[in-house]
Scaffold this motif. Structure first.
Motif, PDB file in Angstrom:
ATOM      1  N   ILE A  64     -50.540   0.383  -8.671  1.00 46.22           N
ATOM      2  CA  ILE A  64     -50.862   0.496  -7.767  1.00 46.22           C
ATOM      3  C   ILE A  64     -49.254   1.065  -6.399  1.00 46.22           C
ATOM      4  N   ALA A  65     -49.278   2.302  -6.140  1.00 45.42           N
ATOM      5  CA  ALA A  65     -48.512   2.531  -5.447  1.00 45.42           C
ATOM      6  C   ALA A  65     -47.995   1.245  -3.652  1.00 45.42           C
ATOM      7  N   PHE A  66     -47.363   0.954  -3.260  1.00 43.32           N
ATOM      8  CA  PHE A  66     -47.827  -0.085  -2.313  1.00 43.32           C
ATOM      9  C   PHE A  66     -47.030   0.249  -0.766  1.00 43.32           C
ATOM     10  N   TYR A  67     -45.378  -0.119  -0.584  1.00 38.40           N
ATOM     11  CA  TYR A  67     -44.531   0.119   0.272  1.00 38.40           C
ATOM     12  C   TYR A  67     -43.407   0.844   0.062  1.00 38.40           C
ATOM     13  N   ASN A  68     -43.457   1.527   1.021  1.00 41.74           N
ATOM     14  CA  ASN A  68     -41.984   2.420   1.198  1.00 41.74           C
ATOM     15  C   ASN A  68     -41.519   2.568   1.945  1.00 41.74           C
ATOM     16  N   GLU A  69     -39.962   2.489   1.869  1.00 41.55           N
ATOM     17  CA  GLU A  69     -39.179   2.555   3.494  1.00 41.55           C
ATOM     18  C   GLU A  69     -39.903   3.195   4.525  1.00 41.55           C
TER      19      GLU A  69
END
Length: 126
Positions: A64-69
């Motif tokens: 699952i996509a989690f952290y993006n800057e």
């Protein structure tokens, strides 16, 4: 049985938490930091124990996509906008979604880089 077995350690360190709404799961800054700003997580469910866990991982077909800057000037947070996952957590907790959401505090297990949340212990938001 040791004397402190029934006690909870009080610390200045903030506990990680998630807030579950009808359509999303939002992670606290502490949770994001503990998972080392990972871009992907695996989500695990223990239906019998009414628990959910999120583990930092590399990309694969189950992530699952989690952290993006964040863009400059924006707060650090992660929101998984998936009504099916949110509903699954609310159903396990035996709760209805609210506009403000329901908070669950977690426990971080460092050697597995995972945060587990007991969905049988919600903390209602005001």
């Amino acid at each position: 049985m040791a004397y402190l077995d029934t006690f909870e350690l009080i610390s200045d360190k903030k506990k990680p938490y998630i807030t579950v709404r009808e359509r999303s799961i939002t992670f606290s800054k502490t949770a994001i930091e503990l998972l080392k700003y990972t871009p992907y997580v695996h989500m695990y469910i223990d239906k019998k124990g009414k628990k959910v866990a999120f583990q930092a991982t590399e990309y694969d077909e189950n992530t699952i996509a989690f952290y993006n800057e964040p863009k400059e000037g924006r707060p650090v947070y992660v929101r998984i906008s998936d009504k099916n996952k949110a509903k699954l957590l609310l159903d396990l907790a035996g709760e209805k979604g609210t506009e403000k959401g329901i908070r669950f505090y977690g426990e971080y297990i460092a050697d597995e880089n995972v945060i587990g949340f007991d969905l049988s212990k919600p903390v209602k938001k005001d």
